[in-house]
Design a protein around this motif. Structure first.
Motif, PDB file in Angstrom:
ATOM      1  N   ARG A   1       0.973  -1.012  -0.086  1.00 39.49           N
ATOM      2  CA  ARG A   1       0.352  -0.339  -0.100  1.00 39.49           C
ATOM      3  C   ARG A   1       1.283   1.311  -0.311  1.00 39.49           C
ATOM      4  NH1 ARG A   1      -4.874  -0.620   1.931  1.00 39.49           N
ATOM      5  NH2 ARG A   1      -4.717   2.229   1.249  1.00 39.49           N
ATOM      6  N   ALA A   2       1.947   1.447   0.342  1.00 40.28           N
ATOM      7  CA  ALA A   2       2.507   2.620   0.840  1.00 40.28           C
ATOM      8  C   ALA A   2       3.335   2.435  -0.429  1.00 40.28           C
ATOM      9  CB  ALA A   2       3.214   2.080   1.403  1.00 40.28           C
ATOM     10  N   PHE A   3       3.818   1.227  -1.159  1.00 40.27           N
ATOM     11  CA  PHE A   3       4.259   1.198  -2.495  1.00 40.27           C
ATOM     12  C   PHE A   3       4.123   2.549  -3.416  1.00 40.27           C
ATOM     13  CE2 PHE A   3       6.100  -0.226  -6.679  1.00 40.27           C
ATOM     14  CZ  PHE A   3       7.499   0.633  -6.705  1.00 40.27           C
ATOM     15  N   ASP A   4       2.082   1.764  -3.339  1.00 32.51           N
ATOM     16  CA  ASP A   4       1.436   2.669  -4.487  1.00 32.51           C
ATOM     17  C   ASP A   4       1.620   3.652  -4.185  1.00 32.51           C
ATOM     18  OD1 ASP A   4       0.760  -0.070  -5.210  1.00 32.51           O
ATOM     19  OD2 ASP A   4      -1.577   0.040  -4.113  1.00 32.51           O
ATOM     20  N   LEU A   5       1.538   4.574  -2.887  1.00 39.17           N
ATOM     21  CA  LEU A   5       1.416   5.753  -2.670  1.00 39.17           C
ATOM     22  C   LEU A   5       3.148   6.665  -3.449  1.00 39.17           C
ATOM     23  CD1 LEU A   5      -0.637   6.204   0.527  1.00 39.17           C
ATOM     24  CD2 LEU A   5      -1.458   6.412  -1.879  1.00 39.17           C
ATOM     25  N   VAL A   6       3.949   5.868  -2.891  1.00 44.00           N
ATOM     26  CA  VAL A   6       5.410   6.348  -3.199  1.00 44.00           C
ATOM     27  C   VAL A   6       5.628   6.712  -4.752  1.00 44.00           C
ATOM     28  CG1 VAL A   6       7.589   6.335  -3.799  1.00 44.00           C
ATOM     29  CG2 VAL A   6       6.178   4.933  -1.250  1.00 44.00           C
ATOM     30  N   VAL A   7       5.086   6.039  -5.529  1.00 42.34           N
ATOM     31  CA  VAL A   7       5.185   6.029  -6.939  1.00 42.34           C
ATOM     32  C   VAL A   7       4.785   7.363  -7.903  1.00 42.34           C
ATOM     33  CG1 VAL A   7       4.849   5.293  -8.971  1.00 42.34           C
ATOM     34  CG2 VAL A   7       5.307   3.957  -7.473  1.00 42.34           C
ATOM     35  N   PRO A   8       2.572   7.457  -7.378  1.00 40.48           N
ATOM     36  CA  PRO A   8       2.759   8.965  -8.047  1.00 40.48           C
ATOM     37  C   PRO A   8       3.235  10.047  -7.170  1.00 40.48           C
ATOM     38  CG  PRO A   8       0.731   7.423  -6.820  1.00 40.48           C
ATOM     39  CD  PRO A   8       2.122   6.700  -7.153  1.00 40.48           C
ATOM     40  N   ALA A   9       3.702   9.975  -5.977  1.00 41.06           N
ATOM     41  CA  ALA A   9       4.287  11.748  -5.164  1.00 41.06           C
ATOM     42  C   ALA A   9       5.496  11.582  -5.457  1.00 41.06           C
ATOM     43  CB  ALA A   9       4.434  10.616  -3.654  1.00 41.06           C
TER      44      ALA A   9
ATOM     45  N   VAL B   1      12.346  -0.010  -8.755  1.00 43.78           N
ATOM     46  CA  VAL B   1      12.101  -1.419  -8.277  1.00 43.78           C
ATOM     47  C   VAL B   1      13.267  -2.037  -6.745  1.00 43.78           C
ATOM     48  CG1 VAL B   1      13.225  -3.858  -8.723  1.00 43.78           C
ATOM     49  CG2 VAL B   1      11.731  -2.310 -10.572  1.00 43.78           C
ATOM     50  N   ARG B   2      14.057  -0.820  -7.217  1.00 46.62           N
ATOM     51  CA  ARG B   2      14.603  -0.972  -5.851  1.00 46.62           C
ATOM     52  C   ARG B   2      14.165  -0.654  -4.817  1.00 46.62           C
ATOM     53  NH1 ARG B   2      20.985   1.116  -7.405  1.00 46.62           N
ATOM     54  NH2 ARG B   2      20.764   0.047  -9.253  1.00 46.62           N
ATOM     55  N   VAL B   3      13.115   0.738  -4.935  1.00 50.30           N
ATOM     56  CA  VAL B   3      12.530   0.831  -3.519  1.00 50.30           C
ATOM     57  C   VAL B   3      11.510   1.063  -3.152  1.00 50.30           C
ATOM     58  CG1 VAL B   3      10.235   3.314  -2.891  1.00 50.30           C
ATOM     59  CG2 VAL B   3      12.402   3.759  -4.359  1.00 50.30           C
TER      60      VAL B   3
ATOM     61  N   LEU C   1      11.886  10.252   4.041  1.00 46.12           N
ATOM     62  CA  LEU C   1      11.593   9.249   2.710  1.00 46.12           C
ATOM     63  C   LEU C   1      12.213  10.347   1.304  1.00 46.12           C
ATOM     64  CD1 LEU C   1       9.789   6.624   1.872  1.00 46.12           C
ATOM     65  CD2 LEU C   1       7.860   7.833   1.176  1.00 46.12           C
ATOM     66  N   GLY C   2      11.570  10.847   1.099  1.00 48.81           N
ATOM     67  CA  GLY C   2      12.343  12.118  -0.165  1.00 48.81           C
ATOM     68  C   GLY C   2      13.995  11.390  -0.327  1.00 48.81           C
ATOM     69  N   THR C   3      14.727  12.041   1.228  1.00 46.72           N
ATOM     70  CA  THR C   3      15.707  12.103   0.882  1.00 46.72           C
ATOM     71  C   THR C   3      16.664  10.799   0.459  1.00 46.72           C
ATOM     72  OG1 THR C   3      15.857  13.505   2.549  1.00 46.72           O
ATOM     73  CG2 THR C   3      17.522  12.220   2.216  1.00 46.72           C
ATOM     74  N   TRP C   4      15.896   9.911   1.240  1.00 45.35           N
ATOM     75  CA  TRP C   4      16.120   8.136   0.404  1.00 45.35           C
ATOM     76  C   TRP C   4      15.222   7.550  -1.211  1.00 45.35           C
ATOM     77  CZ3 TRP C   4      12.999   3.724   0.203  1.00 45.35           C
ATOM     78  CH2 TRP C   4      13.505   2.038   0.420  1.00 45.35           C
ATOM     79  N   ILE C   5      15.042   7.910  -0.746  1.00 43.90           N
ATOM     80  CA  ILE C   5      14.203   7.977  -2.514  1.00 43.90           C
ATOM     81  C   ILE C   5      15.397   8.744  -3.258  1.00 43.90           C
ATOM     82  CG2 ILE C   5      12.638   8.204  -4.593  1.00 43.90           C
ATOM     83  CD1 ILE C   5      10.063   7.831  -1.880  1.00 43.90           C
TER      84      ILE C   5
END
Lengths: 184, 179
Positions: A18-26, A54-56, A69-73
């Protein structure tokens, strides 16, 4: 960021998908723009953005929240792009017009309106800047002139980014012919 | 050329002029800088040059966008990665790979055996033909064969054949084995 709060709540609850589903559009557009500022070529930047997510996705269960989270991505994005640049390195030659780097630079210049010598001249001057200044300049204008966003994405202090941009634009003012600059 | 750098007291205004251009300068400081710019031709020129390069960069630098199917492709990739690994599929894949390698080795061995046979036969025929020609053309040589040194000469020919076969084997061993 409110979106990050939602993502982090899912992560804290172990709902990684669920978290990943939000990460991609954001983050997809900012990850792509960061990759583009480093790789200077649209297709390569898009591939790097895919690889980053994919790595995320693989690493998300191990994200411990110590960094934002942003810093990490963005750190993953930069590493992915650096690996791509390292992969290209054997063919890099700024003197060789057939080299991969030269082709990517030419591609970045050729993506705008044709027959615009002033624009092409300015882009060539940007290409001649040191790599870290080039990246900062590209990202700054891609990110609507936001120093804070550039600092976050490049993982640099705000003052460093301001100095990089100041040096880069002063250098461009020095080397650009004034009549061309005014006309641009 | 360093005309674009402000020097002296004006050098302190460079960052302020940038922030004024970008609208991020505080109102009080902005008022001070505007007053200075009105009275300083060099700062006015610098500000104009900076505004021009800023506008030029904003217009010239490409602003690419992601493909419309970016997320769709990413989801397909993630779905592939998320599929559970099936042990029997992995085993079958490993078996197929093993059989393919064994078959390649067999083909290589058959090819080498064939090449060995052909090569040895060709060398033997060449050496015998040479020896026969020499013997037919040289009476003295023929006498030798009838004389006590006959065994020495035949032994020499045999040794030559063996050396040629050894040389062929050495060449063959450098050929690729598979395929």
């Amino acid at each position: 960021m409110a979106m990050d709060d939602g993502i982090e709540r899912h992560l804290a609850a172990g709902r990684h998908a669920r978290a990943f589903d939000l990460v991609v559009p954001a983050y997809k557009d900012r990850v792509f723009r960061l990759a583009y500022s480093i790789l200077k070529e649209r297709a390569a930047a898009e591939d790097a953005a895919q690889e980053t997510f994919v790595r995320v996705w693989k690493a998300l269960p191990r994200f411990d929240g110590r960094a934002a989270l942003g810093t990490w991505i963005y750190a993953i994005t930069r590493n992915t792009c650096l690996m791509e640049l390292r992969r290209r390195r054997p063919t890099v030659s700024f003197d060789d017009p057939d080299s991969t780097e030269a082709q990517h630079a030419a591609a970045s210049i050729a993506t705008g309106p044709a027959d615009d010598p002033e624009r092409d001249n300015l882009l060539r001057l940007v290409e001649a800047l040191p790599r870290n200044q080039q990246e900062a300049v590209r990202l700054f204008y891609l990110e609507d002139r936001s120093y804070e966003t550039v600092a976050e994405q490049l993982g640099m202090p705000l003052g460093t980014v301001k100095n990089l941009l100041h040096r880069a634009r002063k250098r461009l003012m020095e080397v650009a012919r004034p009549d061309e600059v005014k006309a641009a | 050329m360093n005309e674009m750098s402000l020097t002296g007291p004006c050098a302190d205004y460079e960052h302020d002029l940038v922030e004024l251009q970008e609208g991020s300068l505080g109102p009080e400081r902005a008022r001070v800088i505007r007053l200075h710019v009105e009275s300083c031709a060099r700062c006015r020129a610098w500000q104009a040059e900076f505004a021009a390069i800023d506008a030029g960069l904003a217009a010239a630098l490409p602003s690419p966008a992601l493909s419309a199917d970016f997320e769709h492709r990413l989801q397909a990739r993630i779905a592939d990665l998320a599929q559970p690994v099936n042990r029997s599929d992995l085993r079958a894949r490993a078996d197929r790979e093993h059989e393919r390698l064994v078959e390649a080795l067999r083909r290589g061995a058959r090819r080498h055996a064939l090449l060995d046979g052909l090569g040895s036969a060709a060398i033997a025929i060449c050496v015998l033909a040479l020896a026969r020609g020499l013997l037919e053309q040289a009476d003295a040589m023929q006498l030798l064969f009838e004389g006590p040194q006959r065994m020495v000469i035949l032994g020499g020919i045999g040794t030559a054949v063996a050396l040629a076969a050894l040389a062929w084997t050495a060449v063959r061993s450098r050929l690729p084995l598979a395929g």
